[in-house]
Design an enzyme around this catalytic site. Structure first.
Site, mmCIF file in Angstrom:
data_model
loop_
_atom_site.group_PDB
_atom_site.id
_atom_site.type_symbol
_atom_site.label_atom_id
_atom_site.label_comp_id
_atom_site.label_asym_id
_atom_site.label_seq_id
_atom_site.Cartn_x
_atom_site.Cartn_y
_atom_site.Cartn_z
ATOM 1 N N ASN A 24 45.949 58.123 5.448
ATOM 2 C CA ASN A 24 44.987 59.245 4.993
ATOM 3 C C ASN A 24 43.708 59.243 5.823
ATOM 4 O O ASN A 24 42.770 58.214 5.695
ATOM 5 C CB ASN A 24 44.552 59.267 3.587
ATOM 6 C CG ASN A 24 43.733 60.383 2.748
ATOM 7 O OD1 ASN A 24 43.625 61.043 3.706
ATOM 8 N ND2 ASN A 24 43.300 59.991 1.885
ATOM 9 N N TRP A 25 43.690 60.127 6.694
ATOM 10 C CA TRP A 25 42.327 60.057 7.677
ATOM 11 C C TRP A 25 41.142 60.615 6.993
ATOM 12 O O TRP A 25 40.038 60.719 7.553
ATOM 13 C CB TRP A 25 42.804 61.271 8.934
ATOM 14 C CG TRP A 25 43.946 60.615 9.829
ATOM 15 C CD1 TRP A 25 44.592 59.381 9.723
ATOM 16 C CD2 TRP A 25 44.522 61.171 11.072
ATOM 17 N NE1 TRP A 25 45.488 59.186 10.781
ATOM 18 C CE2 TRP A 25 45.528 60.328 11.551
ATOM 19 C CE3 TRP A 25 44.120 62.291 11.553
ATOM 20 C CZ2 TRP A 25 46.324 60.595 12.420
ATOM 21 C CZ3 TRP A 25 44.927 62.396 12.766
ATOM 22 C CH2 TRP A 25 45.817 61.777 13.160
ATOM 23 N N LYS A 26 41.244 61.421 6.072
ATOM 24 C CA LYS A 26 40.221 61.938 5.313
ATOM 25 C C LYS A 26 39.555 62.862 6.465
ATOM 26 O O LYS A 26 40.081 63.753 7.096
ATOM 27 C CB LYS A 26 39.257 60.894 4.609
ATOM 28 C CG LYS A 26 40.062 59.956 3.809
ATOM 29 C CD LYS A 26 39.162 58.896 3.008
ATOM 30 C CE LYS A 26 39.976 57.971 2.141
ATOM 31 N NZ LYS A 26 39.297 57.221 1.185
ATOM 32 N N HIS A 116 43.646 62.841 -5.349
ATOM 33 C CA HIS A 116 42.834 61.705 -4.728
ATOM 34 C C HIS A 116 41.662 61.536 -5.598
ATOM 35 O O HIS A 116 41.220 62.693 -5.890
ATOM 36 C CB HIS A 116 42.507 61.725 -3.388
ATOM 37 C CG HIS A 116 42.210 60.504 -2.590
ATOM 38 N ND1 HIS A 116 40.836 60.049 -2.643
ATOM 39 C CD2 HIS A 116 42.834 59.625 -1.552
ATOM 40 C CE1 HIS A 116 40.561 59.150 -1.943
ATOM 41 N NE2 HIS A 116 41.929 58.800 -1.493
ATOM 42 N N GLU A 118 38.810 61.206 -4.483
ATOM 43 C CA GLU A 118 37.416 61.872 -3.922
ATOM 44 C C GLU A 118 37.609 63.330 -4.233
ATOM 45 O O GLU A 118 36.685 63.884 -4.335
ATOM 46 C CB GLU A 118 37.647 61.600 -2.486
ATOM 47 C CG GLU A 118 37.252 60.141 -2.082
ATOM 48 C CD GLU A 118 37.588 59.655 -0.680
ATOM 49 O OE1 GLU A 118 37.425 58.556 -0.374
ATOM 50 O OE2 GLU A 118 38.262 60.684 -0.116
ATOM 51 N N GLU A 186 45.559 54.120 -6.776
ATOM 52 C CA GLU A 186 44.445 53.770 -6.096
ATOM 53 C C GLU A 186 43.533 53.585 -6.990
ATOM 54 O O GLU A 186 42.887 54.408 -7.412
ATOM 55 C CB GLU A 186 44.375 54.921 -5.190
ATOM 56 C CG GLU A 186 44.897 54.751 -3.906
ATOM 57 C CD GLU A 186 44.295 55.751 -2.801
ATOM 58 O OE1 GLU A 186 44.238 55.294 -1.585
ATOM 59 O OE2 GLU A 186 43.645 56.724 -2.986
ATOM 60 N N GLY A 192 37.852 51.175 -0.249
ATOM 61 C CA GLY A 192 36.740 51.112 0.585
ATOM 62 C C GLY A 192 35.526 50.139 0.400
ATOM 63 O O GLY A 192 34.557 49.921 1.063
ATOM 64 N N SER A 232 41.497 49.404 0.130
ATOM 65 C CA SER A 232 41.197 48.515 0.958
ATOM 66 C C SER A 232 42.326 47.713 1.377
ATOM 67 O O SER A 232 42.561 46.477 1.597
ATOM 68 C CB SER A 232 40.299 47.470 0.149
ATOM 69 O OG SER A 232 38.937 48.148 -0.127
ATOM 70 N N GLY A 253 43.456 54.100 4.183
ATOM 71 C CA GLY A 253 42.395 55.002 4.062
ATOM 72 C C GLY A 253 41.613 54.618 5.651
ATOM 73 O O GLY A 253 42.231 54.903 6.790
ATOM 74 N N GLY A 254 40.481 53.692 5.359
ATOM 75 C CA GLY A 254 39.929 53.501 6.564
ATOM 76 C C GLY A 254 40.769 52.676 7.811
ATOM 77 O O GLY A 254 40.375 52.988 8.985
#
Length: 274
Positions: A24-26, A116, A118, A186, A192, A232, A253-254
């Site tokens: 997931n590049w966001k 998600h 977010e 999640e 994160g 994470s 994610g990151g």
């Protein structure tokens, strides 16, 4: 009186679920950066002799990158699947800024993230809205990735799994019988943070999710639906999650923004020890 012996219990068949590693590049990468990233990822996976039949790989770019990535995947016949980060619950009309499921489907989008944290937190999306988005994606022939998870306060107040199960049950209420979907657990407190859930914690919630699916949709759905862990995730810990019997992949994610790291995550099977 019937003296016939009771039938022997049937052995339980272990259903093989192909792991899904989803990046997931966001809100990262423009369309040129997206093209460069996917090319490098494909080369890296090829060099590593990645077997896509053993672990499916998907990327979820921003909307503005989807056409460029789709063109690259089709032209180079790359086995990486394409996903979108969100979808409108509406088919068409006066919904400024929304992207319909039909539009995504025309871009060969296979997966769509819905719910998600977010979006739930930052955009105030309700369980009902997320269920409608999942239904819209499914109706257009795509597979919704239904995200569920609890905050640290939720965990303290309700314990493990209570909030994720409530969220999933609401989404299932909008999805028709027979729809294919993926569930991504999640925990909000892990995203994160650098402090992920332990493999045992992830497995506890994944098992509870599978049992809910068994109750709500029957054995076949419970046994074949993939449950991912996200929060994470790194190349150092992904194998420990994928060793759990009810964790079938990762929503990354990151770490999915770094080609080498994401490639190593995709190669988790090389790091699994018995």
């Amino acid at each position: 009186m019937n003296d016939a012996p009771a039938p022997a219990p049937q052995a339980t068949t272990q259903v093989k679920r192909t792991p899904l590693i989803a990046g997931n590049w966001k809100m990262n990468f423009d369309h040129l950066q997206a093209i460069a990233f996917v090319q490098k990822l494909a080369w890296s996976l090829k060099d590593a002799q990645h077997n896509y039949a053993e672990a499916e790989i998907a990327v979820f770019p921003p909307f503005t990158d989807l056409r460029s990535v789709q063109t690259l995947l089709a032209a180079d016949k790359l086995a990486v699947a394409l996903g979108a980060q969100d979808v409108s619950p509406h088919e068409a009309g006066a919904y400024t800024g929304d992207i319909s499921a039909a539009m995504l489907a025309r871009l060969d989008t296979r997966y769509v993230i819905v719910g998600h944290s977010e979006r739930r937190g930052g955009h105030g999306e309700s369980d009902e809205l997320i269920g409608l988005k999942a239904s819209a994606a499914s109706a257009a022939g795509m597979v919704p990735v239904i995200c569920v998870g609890e905050t640290a306060a939720d965990l303290e107040e309700h314990g493990a799994a209570a909030i994720p199960l409530r969220q999933l049950r609401a989404a299932l209420g909008k999805l028709p019988e027979g729809a294919e979907f993926v569930v991504a657990y999640e925990p909000v407190w892990a995203i994160g943070s650098g402090d992920p859930a332990t493999p045992a914690q992830a497995e506890e919630v994944a098992l509870a999710i599978r049992e809910l699916l068994r109750t709500e949709r029957g054995d076949a759905v419970a046994d074949t639906t993939r449950v991912l862990y996200g929060g994470s995730v790194s190349s150092q810990n992904v194998a420990s999650y994928l060793k759990q019997p009810n964790v079938d992949g990762a929503l990354v994610g990151g770490a999915s923004l770094k080609v080498d790291e994401f490639s190593r995550i995709a190669q988790f099977q090389k790091h699994v020890t018995v």
